[in-house]
Write an enzyme that holds these catalytic residues in place. Structure first.
Site, PDB file in Angstrom:
ATOM      1  N   TYR A   1       0.804  -1.209   0.000  1.00  0.00           N
ATOM      2  CA  TYR A   1       0.000   0.000   0.000  1.00  0.00           C
ATOM      3  C   TYR A   1       0.851   1.280   0.000  1.00  0.00           C
ATOM      4  O   TYR A   1       0.354   2.368  -0.254  1.00  0.00           O
ATOM      5  CB  TYR A   1      -0.852  -0.023   1.266  1.00  0.00           C
ATOM      6  CG  TYR A   1      -2.239   0.506   1.105  1.00  0.00           C
ATOM      7  CD1 TYR A   1      -3.301  -0.362   0.942  1.00  0.00           C
ATOM      8  CD2 TYR A   1      -2.499   1.865   1.149  1.00  0.00           C
ATOM      9  CE1 TYR A   1      -4.590   0.114   0.822  1.00  0.00           C
ATOM     10  CE2 TYR A   1      -3.785   2.340   1.018  1.00  0.00           C
ATOM     11  CZ  TYR A   1      -4.821   1.474   0.855  1.00  0.00           C
ATOM     12  OH  TYR A   1      -6.094   1.952   0.737  1.00  0.00           O
TER      13      TYR A   1
ATOM     14  N   LYS B   1      -1.306 -12.580   7.176  1.00  0.00           N
ATOM     15  CA  LYS B   1      -1.401 -13.667   6.207  1.00  0.00           C
ATOM     16  C   LYS B   1      -0.032 -14.360   6.182  1.00  0.00           C
ATOM     17  O   LYS B   1       0.582 -14.556   5.127  1.00  0.00           O
ATOM     18  CB  LYS B   1      -1.796 -13.043   4.845  1.00  0.00           C
ATOM     19  CG  LYS B   1      -2.199 -14.013   3.793  1.00  0.00           C
ATOM     20  CD  LYS B   1      -3.538 -14.675   4.039  1.00  0.00           C
ATOM     21  CE  LYS B   1      -3.733 -15.782   3.024  1.00  0.00           C
ATOM     22  NZ  LYS B   1      -4.677 -16.810   3.423  1.00  0.00           N
TER      23      LYS B   1
ATOM     24  N   ASP C   1      -7.755 -14.250   6.267  1.00  0.00           N
ATOM     25  CA  ASP C   1      -8.996 -14.706   5.609  1.00  0.00           C
ATOM     26  C   ASP C   1      -9.979 -15.264   6.630  1.00  0.00           C
ATOM     27  O   ASP C   1     -11.175 -14.992   6.574  1.00  0.00           O
ATOM     28  CB  ASP C   1      -8.715 -15.705   4.473  1.00  0.00           C
ATOM     29  CG  ASP C   1      -7.559 -16.638   4.746  1.00  0.00           C
ATOM     30  OD1 ASP C   1      -6.882 -16.459   5.774  1.00  0.00           O
ATOM     31  OD2 ASP C   1      -7.324 -17.550   3.938  1.00  0.00           O
TER      32      ASP C   1
ATOM     33  N   ASP D   1      -7.079  -2.188   5.625  1.00  0.00           N
ATOM     34  CA  ASP D   1      -8.026  -1.400   4.844  1.00  0.00           C
ATOM     35  C   ASP D   1      -9.272  -2.237   4.551  1.00  0.00           C
ATOM     36  O   ASP D   1     -10.403  -1.797   4.763  1.00  0.00           O
ATOM     37  CB  ASP D   1      -7.351  -0.965   3.538  1.00  0.00           C
ATOM     38  CG  ASP D   1      -8.147   0.110   2.826  1.00  0.00           C
ATOM     39  OD1 ASP D   1      -8.792   0.920   3.511  1.00  0.00           O
ATOM     40  OD2 ASP D   1      -8.129   0.130   1.581  1.00  0.00           O
TER      41      ASP D   1
END
Ligand code: NAP
Length: 411
Positions: free
Chosen positions: A155, A222, A276, A300
């Site tokens: 990002y 993750k 997830d 985000d």
């Protein structure tokens, strides 16, 4: 100090000493409306904030500065130095949304503001206000504060287009020096996640949890796939908890092994979840999550998903916090199709103001704002976004703010 804006003659500057903000009773606070619906929601929010602040015998002296299209007309620059200097000098600011072109055009002004001012934590509280429609059965169980790292990760915008000399060079180095094959027609982005930036974010999240008597801090990552960036985020997070907050934190493993799963009084449980999975956890087991810390991109996504549980983007407030400096902004963007129509919901911007007041230590005024928004929605006075879900009396942005102020006057 400023080229084209003049600071107000009255009002005092917020100071920062020994890690603490010193807030006068009449601070100067720079603000800008930004793009799109900023011209609708920011003036509405300022009126509500002023009413609440007056009730506790204080005053905000607003200092109008410029960013986005409005700034371009005056400075030929979307983010003039005047604006950044004003925020740096006065330390706390309120902003409206800014448009970011997709694909080409200029870089995100929001990302630039966060990076230039080193506002490393994007802090977004997510809680339910009575009367607000929700897609889940028990929205009152949602009460998270999301700490999203906001200076790093993919990002941070370190990327080069397909075919550029930078992209081709990186592809060549990766092949030659590391044996990594990447298709020549690839755009390339870089994902840096550092120990320094991770630890200062998680330190802020744990401190917040301690000061606000929260029960847990969840590190979301993750790391099963991206071991040395996302996985390292988790490991450094546990290190901060263990090394710097030994007296205050236990891990989830310790909770189960040493305390039979029963949380001891005064201890915060630090745990981690894979991103997830976390998207379904916040929906199905909302009450198990409290303070949540994440890297930039997943942060985000998760904060928008979390906002949808309690009424969506028109409701959700946010802030960007650094050391002794903070810029407050709603989660939503500039929704250009509604700009200037006196139509959209100013609640997110108003609650963003409430969050700012809490940050200034003016909790009473902040609580009054939340209460009067709840009262207004419970009275069935709503803007189009809530009206299409629950009906009631449909009003515009200004009229909604008026109704909130009327309710404030009864508290
Ligand atoms: P958006 O501006 O947040 O709008 C998406 C949709 O959310 C709107 O069409 C509307 O839904 C709803 N919405 C947003 N704000 C609302 C409000 N105050 N009241 C009621 N409904 C509201 O997202 P976007 O369309 O993806 O982005 C537009 C521009 O904003 C882009 O340039 C983007 O980069 C920028 N952006 C800026 C920021 C920021 O300044 N921090 C944050 C996000 C996006 P309905 O159409 O269903 O009514």
């Amino acid at each position: 100090m400023f080229e084209k804006v003049k600071p107000p003659a009255e009002g005092e500057k917020i100071e920062y000493r020994e890690g603490k903000l010193i807030v006068p009773s009449n601070p100067v606070i720079p603000y800008f409306e930004g793009d799109g619906i900023g011209i609708d929601v920011v003036p509405a929010a300022i009126r509500v904030i002023d009413s609440a602040v007056e009730k506790i015998g204080k005053e905000i002296v607003w200092f109008k500065v410029y960013a986005g299209e409005e700034a371009y007309k005056i400075y030929c620059n979307y983010l003039p130095a005047d604006t950044l200097n004003a925020i740096k000098y006065y330390r706390v600011a309120l902003k409206g949304p800014l448009t970011t072109p997709v694909g080409g055009g200029y870089r995100s002004l929001n990302v630039t503001i966060r990076q230039v001012l080193d506002l490393y934590a994007n802090v977004r509280p997510v809680y339910h206000l009575k009367g607000v429609p929700s897609p889940v059965k028990n929205p009152e169980k949602v009460n998270f504060v999301i700490f999203r790292e906001s200076t790093e990760d993919v990002y941070a915008g370190i990327e080069w287009p397909r075919g550029s000399k930078e992209a081709l060079k990186l592809i060549e180095i990766l092949k030659r020096d590391f044996g990594v094959k990447i298709r020549e027609d690839s755009g390339i982005g870089i994902k840096p996640i550092s120990e320094f930036a991770t630890k200062r974010l998680i330190r802020m999240a744990i401190r917040y949890a301690i000061e606000n008597e929260r029960k847990s801090v969840t590190l979301v990552h993750k790391g099963n796939i991206m071991k040395f960036t996302e996985g390292a985020f988790r490991d450094w997070g546990y290190e901060v908890a263990k090394q710097e907050f030994t007296d205050f934190c236990i891990t989830e493993d310790e909770l189960n092994k040493d305390f039979g799963g029963k949380q001891p009084e005064g201890k915060i449980v630090v745990k981690d979840r894979i991103a997830d999975n976390m998207f379904q956890q916040i929906i199905t087991r909302s009450e198990e999550y409290d303070v949540i810390a994440l890297p930039n991109l997943n942060g985000d996504y998760l904060s928008d998903a979390a906002a949808s549980l309690v009424g969506g983007l028109g409701i959700a407030p946010g802030s960007n916090i650094g050391d002794g400096i903070a810029v407050f902004e709603p989660i939503h963007g500039s929704a250009p199709k509604y700009a200037g129509q006196n139509k959209v919901n100013p609640t997110a911007e108003i609650l963003t103001g409430a969050l700012m007041l809490e940050f200034l230590g003016w909790k009473e005024a902040s609580e009054k704002i939340k209460k009067s928004i709840e009262m207004t929605i419970e009275q069935g006075v709503v803007t189009y976004d809530l009206h299409r879900q629950i009906g009631g009396k449909l009003v515009g942005t200004r009229e909604f703010a008026n109704a909130v102020i009327e309710n404030l006057n009864t508290l």
